[in-house]
Design an enzyme around this catalytic site. Structure first.
Site, PDB file in Angstrom:
ATOM      1  N   ASP A 106      -4.505   1.105   3.347  1.00  0.00           N
ATOM      2  CA  ASP A 106      -3.217   1.266   4.024  1.00  0.00           C
ATOM      3  C   ASP A 106      -2.081   1.683   3.109  1.00  0.00           C
ATOM      4  O   ASP A 106      -1.013   2.087   3.586  1.00  0.00           O
ATOM      5  CB  ASP A 106      -2.833  -0.027   4.750  1.00  0.00           C
ATOM      6  CG  ASP A 106      -2.940  -1.257   3.862  1.00  0.00           C
ATOM      7  OD1 ASP A 106      -2.355  -1.258   2.760  1.00  0.00           O
ATOM      8  OD2 ASP A 106      -3.625  -2.217   4.264  1.00  0.00           O
ATOM      9  N   HIS A 121     -11.399   2.451  -1.971  1.00  0.00           N
ATOM     10  CA  HIS A 121     -11.841   3.111  -0.742  1.00  0.00           C
ATOM     11  C   HIS A 121     -10.891   4.202  -0.281  1.00  0.00           C
ATOM     12  O   HIS A 121     -11.004   4.685   0.851  1.00  0.00           O
ATOM     13  CB  HIS A 121     -12.031   2.069   0.366  1.00  0.00           C
ATOM     14  CG  HIS A 121     -13.120   1.079   0.060  1.00  0.00           C
ATOM     15  ND1 HIS A 121     -13.252  -0.125   0.707  1.00  0.00           N
ATOM     16  CD2 HIS A 121     -14.128   1.119  -0.847  1.00  0.00           C
ATOM     17  CE1 HIS A 121     -14.301  -0.781   0.233  1.00  0.00           C
ATOM     18  NE2 HIS A 121     -14.845  -0.046  -0.719  1.00  0.00           N
ATOM     19  N   CYS A 149      -8.140  23.465   5.478  1.00  0.00           N
ATOM     20  CA  CYS A 149      -7.610  23.467   4.114  1.00  0.00           C
ATOM     21  C   CYS A 149      -6.981  24.826   3.804  1.00  0.00           C
ATOM     22  O   CYS A 149      -7.621  25.869   4.018  1.00  0.00           O
ATOM     23  CB  CYS A 149      -8.740  23.178   3.131  1.00  0.00           C
ATOM     24  SG  CYS A 149      -8.256  23.292   1.386  1.00  0.00           S
ATOM     25  N   SER A 191     -13.974 -11.450   1.156  1.00  0.00           N
ATOM     26  CA  SER A 191     -15.216 -12.215   1.029  1.00  0.00           C
ATOM     27  C   SER A 191     -16.155 -11.547   0.044  1.00  0.00           C
ATOM     28  O   SER A 191     -17.205 -12.094  -0.296  1.00  0.00           O
ATOM     29  CB  SER A 191     -15.900 -12.342   2.401  1.00  0.00           C
ATOM     30  OG  SER A 191     -16.135 -11.065   2.957  1.00  0.00           O
ATOM     31  N   ASN A 215      -7.959 -17.620  -0.316  1.00  0.00           N
ATOM     32  CA  ASN A 215      -8.533 -17.261   0.981  1.00  0.00           C
ATOM     33  C   ASN A 215      -8.430 -18.483   1.897  1.00  0.00           C
ATOM     34  O   ASN A 215      -8.642 -19.605   1.448  1.00  0.00           O
ATOM     35  CB  ASN A 215     -10.002 -16.859   0.816  1.00  0.00           C
ATOM     36  CG  ASN A 215     -10.503 -15.986   1.944  1.00  0.00           C
ATOM     37  OD1 ASN A 215     -10.461 -16.378   3.112  1.00  0.00           O
ATOM     38  ND2 ASN A 215     -10.974 -14.794   1.613  1.00  0.00           N
ATOM     39  N   ALA A 233      -2.672 -15.420   1.822  1.00  0.00           N
ATOM     40  CA  ALA A 233      -2.152 -14.821   0.589  1.00  0.00           C
ATOM     41  C   ALA A 233      -0.632 -14.775   0.593  1.00  0.00           C
ATOM     42  O   ALA A 233       0.008 -14.942  -0.453  1.00  0.00           O
ATOM     43  CB  ALA A 233      -2.725 -13.411   0.417  1.00  0.00           C
TER      44      ALA A 233
END
Length: 265
Positions: A106, A121, A149, A191, A215, A233
Protein backbone atom coordinates in the site's frame (compact mmCIF):
# COMPACT_ATOMS: atom_id res chain seq x y z
CA UNK A 1 -4.93 0.27 26.78
CA UNK A 2 -1.74 0.28 28.86
CA UNK A 3 1.16 -1.52 27.21
CA UNK A 4 3.77 -3.18 29.39
CA UNK A 5 7.23 -3.02 27.82
CA UNK A 6 9.70 -5.31 29.67
CA UNK A 7 12.81 -3.63 31.06
CA UNK A 8 15.15 -6.20 29.48
CA UNK A 9 13.59 -5.54 26.07
CA UNK A 10 14.25 -1.82 26.48
CA UNK A 11 17.84 -2.42 27.53
CA UNK A 12 18.45 -4.82 24.62
CA UNK A 13 17.03 -2.44 22.01
CA UNK A 14 18.96 0.56 23.32
CA UNK A 15 22.22 -1.37 22.99
CA UNK A 16 21.45 -2.60 19.46
CA UNK A 17 23.33 -1.01 16.57
CA UNK A 18 21.47 -2.91 13.84
CA UNK A 19 17.72 -3.49 13.83
CA UNK A 20 15.59 -5.15 11.16
CA UNK A 21 11.80 -4.90 11.15
CA UNK A 22 9.39 -7.09 9.16
CA UNK A 23 5.83 -5.80 8.78
CA UNK A 24 2.78 -7.60 7.42
CA UNK A 25 -0.90 -7.14 6.69
CA UNK A 26 -1.83 -6.57 10.32
CA UNK A 27 -0.19 -3.13 10.20
CA UNK A 28 -2.19 -2.07 7.13
CA UNK A 29 -5.44 -3.54 8.47
CA UNK A 30 -5.35 -0.98 11.27
CA UNK A 31 -5.59 1.74 8.62
CA UNK A 32 -8.78 0.16 7.31
CA UNK A 33 -7.17 -1.59 4.35
CA UNK A 34 -8.71 -5.06 3.87
CA UNK A 35 -6.16 -7.84 4.05
CA UNK A 36 -5.53 -9.75 0.84
CA UNK A 37 -7.38 -12.85 1.98
CA UNK A 38 -10.42 -11.06 3.37
CA UNK A 39 -13.71 -11.52 1.53
CA UNK A 40 -14.22 -9.39 -1.53
CA UNK A 41 -17.22 -7.07 -1.68
CA UNK A 42 -19.66 -5.84 -4.29
CA UNK A 43 -18.79 -6.76 -7.86
CA UNK A 44 -15.65 -8.59 -6.75
CA UNK A 45 -17.33 -10.92 -4.25
CA UNK A 46 -17.52 -13.66 -6.90
CA UNK A 47 -13.75 -13.73 -7.43
CA UNK A 48 -11.03 -15.44 -5.44
CA UNK A 49 -8.18 -12.89 -5.15
CA UNK A 50 -5.63 -15.71 -5.38
CA UNK A 51 -6.96 -16.44 -8.87
CA UNK A 52 -6.62 -12.82 -9.99
CA UNK A 53 -3.12 -12.11 -8.69
CA UNK A 54 -1.26 -14.34 -11.15
CA UNK A 55 0.46 -13.85 -14.51
CA UNK A 56 -1.86 -16.50 -15.94
CA UNK A 57 -4.94 -14.54 -14.90
CA UNK A 58 -3.53 -11.42 -16.56
CA UNK A 59 -2.86 -13.28 -19.80
CA UNK A 60 -6.40 -14.71 -19.77
CA UNK A 61 -8.17 -11.46 -18.96
CA UNK A 62 -5.88 -8.44 -18.55
CA UNK A 63 -8.78 -5.99 -18.31
CA UNK A 64 -10.33 -7.86 -15.39
CA UNK A 65 -7.06 -7.93 -13.44
CA UNK A 66 -6.29 -4.27 -14.20
CA UNK A 67 -9.75 -3.17 -13.02
CA UNK A 68 -9.50 -5.27 -9.86
CA UNK A 69 -6.26 -3.55 -8.93
CA UNK A 70 -7.81 -0.16 -9.77
CA UNK A 71 -10.56 -0.99 -7.26
CA UNK A 72 -7.98 -1.98 -4.65
CA UNK A 73 -6.12 1.31 -5.24
CA UNK A 74 -9.33 3.20 -4.53
CA UNK A 75 -9.72 1.38 -1.23
CA UNK A 76 -6.16 2.25 -0.25
CA UNK A 77 -6.52 5.90 -1.28
CA UNK A 78 -9.42 6.27 1.15
CA UNK A 79 -7.18 5.18 4.03
CA UNK A 80 -4.01 6.66 5.51
CA UNK A 81 -1.04 5.58 7.62
CA UNK A 82 -1.74 4.86 11.28
CA UNK A 83 0.35 5.44 14.40
CA UNK A 84 2.26 2.19 13.86
CA UNK A 85 3.66 3.56 10.59
CA UNK A 86 4.72 6.80 12.26
CA UNK A 87 6.24 5.03 15.27
CA UNK A 88 8.46 3.06 12.88
CA UNK A 89 9.67 6.36 11.42
CA UNK A 90 10.68 7.49 14.91
CA UNK A 91 12.45 4.17 15.54
CA UNK A 92 14.34 4.52 12.26
CA UNK A 93 15.49 8.03 13.16
CA UNK A 94 16.77 6.90 16.57
CA UNK A 95 18.50 3.65 15.51
CA UNK A 96 22.02 3.71 14.00
CA UNK A 97 21.33 1.02 11.37
CA UNK A 98 17.66 0.31 10.70
CA UNK A 99 16.01 -1.58 7.85
CA UNK A 100 12.27 -1.92 7.40
CA UNK A 101 11.18 -4.90 5.32
CA UNK A 102 7.50 -4.91 4.42
CA UNK A 103 5.22 -7.42 2.78
CA UNK A 104 2.59 -4.71 2.26
CA UNK A 105 1.99 -3.07 -1.10
CA UNK A 106 0.00 0.00 0.00
CA UNK A 107 2.95 2.39 0.28
CA UNK A 108 1.87 3.66 3.71
CA UNK A 109 5.37 3.29 5.16
CA UNK A 110 6.67 5.68 2.49
CA UNK A 111 3.81 8.11 3.11
CA UNK A 112 4.55 8.12 6.84
CA UNK A 113 8.23 8.89 6.21
CA UNK A 114 10.13 5.60 6.34
CA UNK A 115 13.07 5.66 3.97
CA UNK A 116 15.49 2.76 4.59
CA UNK A 117 13.04 0.15 3.40
CA UNK A 118 12.47 -2.86 1.16
CA UNK A 119 9.02 -3.50 -0.33
CA UNK A 120 9.30 -7.24 -0.91
CA UNK A 121 6.00 -7.54 -2.77
CA UNK A 122 6.13 -4.26 -4.68
CA UNK A 123 3.86 -1.23 -4.52
CA UNK A 124 0.34 -1.04 -5.91
CA UNK A 125 0.78 2.64 -6.78
CA UNK A 126 3.54 1.84 -9.26
CA UNK A 127 3.07 0.47 -12.76
CA UNK A 128 5.29 -1.54 -15.09
CA UNK A 129 4.85 -3.33 -18.39
CA UNK A 130 4.07 -7.02 -18.55
CA UNK A 131 6.66 -8.10 -21.13
CA UNK A 132 9.80 -6.14 -20.25
CA UNK A 133 9.20 -4.87 -16.72
CA UNK A 134 9.74 -1.21 -17.65
CA UNK A 135 8.66 1.11 -14.84
CA UNK A 136 6.08 3.54 -16.23
CA UNK A 137 5.01 6.79 -14.56
CA UNK A 138 2.56 7.90 -17.25
CA UNK A 139 1.12 6.92 -20.60
CA UNK A 140 -0.90 8.51 -23.42
CA UNK A 141 -4.65 8.71 -22.92
CA UNK A 142 -6.37 5.74 -24.53
CA UNK A 143 -9.62 3.79 -24.43
CA UNK A 144 -7.64 0.56 -24.21
CA UNK A 145 -7.70 -1.22 -20.85
CA UNK A 146 -5.05 -1.89 -19.69
CA UNK A 147 -3.06 0.86 -21.40
CA UNK A 148 0.22 0.06 -23.14
CA UNK A 149 3.82 0.82 -22.29
CA UNK A 150 5.04 3.95 -24.12
CA UNK A 151 8.42 2.24 -24.70
CA UNK A 152 7.60 -1.25 -25.92
CA UNK A 153 3.79 -1.28 -26.39
CA UNK A 154 3.40 -4.15 -23.93
CA UNK A 155 0.31 -4.12 -21.70
CA UNK A 156 0.76 -2.37 -18.36
CA UNK A 157 0.27 -4.10 -15.01
CA UNK A 158 0.69 -3.16 -11.34
CA UNK A 159 4.25 -3.32 -10.02
CA UNK A 160 3.50 -6.03 -7.45
CA UNK A 161 4.68 -9.59 -7.01
CA UNK A 162 2.03 -12.07 -8.12
CA UNK A 163 1.63 -15.69 -7.12
CA UNK A 164 4.10 -17.69 -9.19
CA UNK A 165 6.55 -14.78 -9.45
CA UNK A 166 9.75 -14.39 -7.48
CA UNK A 167 10.70 -11.47 -5.30
CA UNK A 168 13.35 -9.35 -7.04
CA UNK A 169 16.74 -10.89 -6.30
CA UNK A 170 18.38 -7.66 -5.17
CA UNK A 171 15.64 -7.04 -2.58
CA UNK A 172 15.77 -10.58 -1.26
CA UNK A 173 19.56 -10.53 -1.03
CA UNK A 174 19.50 -7.23 0.87
CA UNK A 175 16.83 -8.54 3.27
CA UNK A 176 18.78 -11.70 4.05
CA UNK A 177 22.08 -9.86 4.48
CA UNK A 178 20.62 -7.27 6.86
CA UNK A 179 18.84 -9.98 8.85
CA UNK A 180 22.07 -11.95 9.33
CA UNK A 181 23.79 -8.86 10.73
CA UNK A 182 21.10 -7.45 13.03
CA UNK A 183 21.09 -7.64 16.82
CA UNK A 184 17.31 -7.13 17.10
CA UNK A 185 14.67 -8.44 14.70
CA UNK A 186 11.07 -7.26 15.02
CA UNK A 187 8.09 -9.03 13.43
CA UNK A 188 5.01 -6.78 13.43
CA UNK A 189 1.51 -7.68 12.26
CA UNK A 190 2.66 -10.75 10.38
CA UNK A 191 2.34 -14.48 10.94
CA UNK A 192 5.29 -14.96 8.55
CA UNK A 193 3.78 -17.91 6.71
CA UNK A 194 4.42 -16.56 3.21
CA UNK A 195 7.80 -17.51 1.79
CA UNK A 196 10.47 -16.29 1.53
CA UNK A 197 9.71 -13.68 4.23
CA UNK A 198 8.87 -16.53 6.59
CA UNK A 199 12.56 -17.47 6.62
CA UNK A 200 13.68 -14.13 8.05
CA UNK A 201 12.79 -14.57 11.75
CA UNK A 202 14.43 -18.01 11.80
CA UNK A 203 17.51 -16.67 10.03
CA UNK A 204 17.75 -13.84 12.57
CA UNK A 205 17.42 -16.26 15.47
CA UNK A 206 20.12 -18.54 14.11
CA UNK A 207 22.42 -15.53 13.71
CA UNK A 208 22.00 -14.64 17.38
CA UNK A 209 19.51 -11.76 17.14
CA UNK A 210 16.88 -11.14 19.80
CA UNK A 211 13.36 -11.42 18.44
CA UNK A 212 10.49 -9.05 19.28
CA UNK A 213 7.02 -9.96 18.08
CA UNK A 214 4.11 -7.50 18.05
CA UNK A 215 0.81 -9.15 17.22
CA UNK A 216 -2.62 -9.48 18.84
CA UNK A 217 -2.52 -13.24 18.32
CA UNK A 218 0.00 -16.00 18.84
CA UNK A 219 1.80 -17.02 15.64
CA UNK A 220 4.56 -19.35 14.57
CA UNK A 221 7.00 -16.53 15.36
CA UNK A 222 5.92 -16.65 19.00
CA UNK A 223 7.91 -19.85 19.42
CA UNK A 224 11.09 -18.01 18.36
CA UNK A 225 10.42 -14.69 20.05
CA UNK A 226 12.28 -13.47 23.09
CA UNK A 227 9.39 -11.08 23.69
CA UNK A 228 5.84 -11.29 22.33
CA UNK A 229 3.92 -8.06 22.89
CA UNK A 230 0.22 -8.74 22.53
CA UNK A 231 -1.80 -5.90 21.07
CA UNK A 232 -2.26 -3.94 17.89
CA UNK A 233 0.80 -2.37 16.29
CA UNK A 234 -0.83 1.08 16.49
CA UNK A 235 -1.05 0.69 20.27
CA UNK A 236 2.19 -1.13 21.04
CA UNK A 237 4.70 0.67 18.80
CA UNK A 238 4.08 4.23 20.10
CA UNK A 239 4.33 2.84 23.65
CA UNK A 240 7.61 1.17 22.74
CA UNK A 241 9.09 4.38 21.30
CA UNK A 242 8.19 6.25 24.48
CA UNK A 243 9.50 3.49 26.75
CA UNK A 244 12.81 3.62 24.90
CA UNK A 245 13.00 7.37 25.54
CA UNK A 246 13.25 8.16 21.82
CA UNK A 247 11.86 11.36 20.25
CA UNK A 248 8.24 10.97 19.09
CA UNK A 249 8.38 13.54 16.32
CA UNK A 250 6.49 11.52 13.70
CA UNK A 251 3.95 10.19 16.21
CA UNK A 252 3.22 13.65 17.59
CA UNK A 253 2.93 15.10 14.09
CA UNK A 254 0.40 12.43 13.14
CA UNK A 255 -1.65 13.08 16.27
CA UNK A 256 -1.65 16.82 15.62
CA UNK A 257 -2.77 16.21 12.03
CA UNK A 258 -5.61 13.99 13.23
CA UNK A 259 -6.69 16.66 15.70
CA UNK A 260 -6.62 19.37 13.04
CA UNK A 261 -8.63 17.23 10.63
CA UNK A 262 -11.15 16.53 13.38
CA UNK A 263 -11.64 20.27 13.87
CA UNK A 264 -12.16 20.76 10.14
CA UNK A 265 -14.89 18.12 9.83
Amino acid sequence: MAVDIPDDLIETYRKAERVVVLTGAGVSAESGVPTFREAQSGLWAQYDPRELATPQAFVRNPRLVWEWYAWRRELIQRARPNLAHYALVDLEQATPHFLLITQNIDGFHWLAGSRDMLELHGNIARTKCFDEGHRVDGWPQSDEIPPRCPRCRSLLRPDVVWFGEGIPEHALRAAFEATRQCQVFMAIGTSAVVQPAAQLPLLAKRAGARIIEINPEQTAISLLADWSLRGSAAQVLPALVRALGFPTTAIDGARQSETAQGRDT
